[in-house]
Scaffold this active site. Sequence first.
Site, PDB file in Angstrom:
ATOM      1  N   CYS A  15       0.838  -1.202   0.000  1.00 15.92           N
ATOM      2  CA  CYS A  15       0.000   0.000   0.000  1.00 15.92           C
ATOM      3  C   CYS A  15       0.871   1.249   0.000  1.00 15.92           C
ATOM      4  O   CYS A  15       0.623   2.196  -0.760  1.00 15.92           O
ATOM      5  CB  CYS A  15      -0.931  -0.017   1.213  1.00 15.92           C
ATOM      6  N   CYS A  25      -6.100  -2.891   7.379  1.00 16.88           N
ATOM      7  CA  CYS A  25      -7.341  -2.118   7.330  1.00 16.88           C
ATOM      8  C   CYS A  25      -8.513  -2.877   6.713  1.00 16.88           C
ATOM      9  O   CYS A  25      -9.658  -2.666   7.098  1.00 16.88           O
ATOM     10  CB  CYS A  25      -7.112  -0.798   6.598  1.00 16.88           C
TER      11      CYS A  25
END
Length: 379
Positions: A118, A215
């Site tokens: 990410c 997440c």
Amino acid sequence: MPLDTAINSLGFAKSPADTRVVVAMSGGVDSSVVAAQLAEEGYDVVGVTLQLYDHGAALAKKGACCAGIDIHDARRVAEDMGFPHYVLDYENIFRDAVIDEFADSYLAGATPVPCIRCNERVKFKDLLETARDLDADCMATGHYIQRKLGAHGPELHSAADANRDQSYFLFSTTPEQLAFLRFPLGHLPSKSATRELAARYGLQVADKPDSQDICFVPDGNYAGVIEKLRPGAAEPGEIVHADGRVLGTHEGVIHYTIGQRRGLGIGGLSEPLYVVRLDVDARRVIVGPKEMLATRTVPVREINWLGDTPFTARPEWHVSVKLRSTRPPQEAIIRPLSETEAAVELLTPEEGVSPGQACVFYETGGSRILGGGWIWRGH
């Protein structure tokens, strides 16, 4: 030195008011403090929050990074501190660059680290380009890592607080990205110092708890998420001892990781057994005694090198390496095979080394990160 050429706190020879900085805001206390601090110092702050996945989907998790409440919290900080804030829809980019690879890696028997991808493929690539499009002079984040100027340009260094250090997740930052990035929290002595700053700025997120899980993985249940992403992927198979004995059955290789001992579903054995290998093609989980986990040579590829001289300039590099984010660096010898591949020899064998994890290089006895790469096959 004339006032108009003084170097400001972000390293530019102009006033803070003439320095535009995009702050990547997750809605948590760390990035909120960065934005508030820079705004208070008079910088031209622009807050940006990424919407990374559909908050109404099964993957969403209350309290996870960039979920709905976090976007609200980031927006509120921007309103309180008086700077503009934008929310960018990065759902498709995030799924293509991070989530799909995460699922495929697990199905291939690896143990991926999606937070690194990410940072590499979303935050420090697409978001960084967005910051440039906004005519920003730099982009600041709430990561606990330090950027220091060395003889050959910006260097990446571990955070002052070893307990908060995030260097393992940022090894793939390139020199070009590092030139544009700033990490205002890296020098702080502790997380409590960050929360004290949040309270001083009157931020309502001052006592907000840290996010713990990836997440998009609710409650750490990786297998559950992968079954949603790849229906039918969890096929049953055999649990086999390294000596060939079939000890039981399992409900899918994705439920196991290298080094796992608990929850194997095979009781009544005299010796403790660990997962030593995952044979995805044969749908087999291979278990064995602890000593089978010891690894001395680790193959690494996709290397990002941050040293001052070319990676292949020497036949070997004596460094320290981290093979998991929670383990301390240990001494090793890196032998380059190409600009992006190497064999890493651990001076002390380590257990539980798994494909899909990162191998991060550190200056032995120092704080500098020299780069890193990805572990890509078993031992």
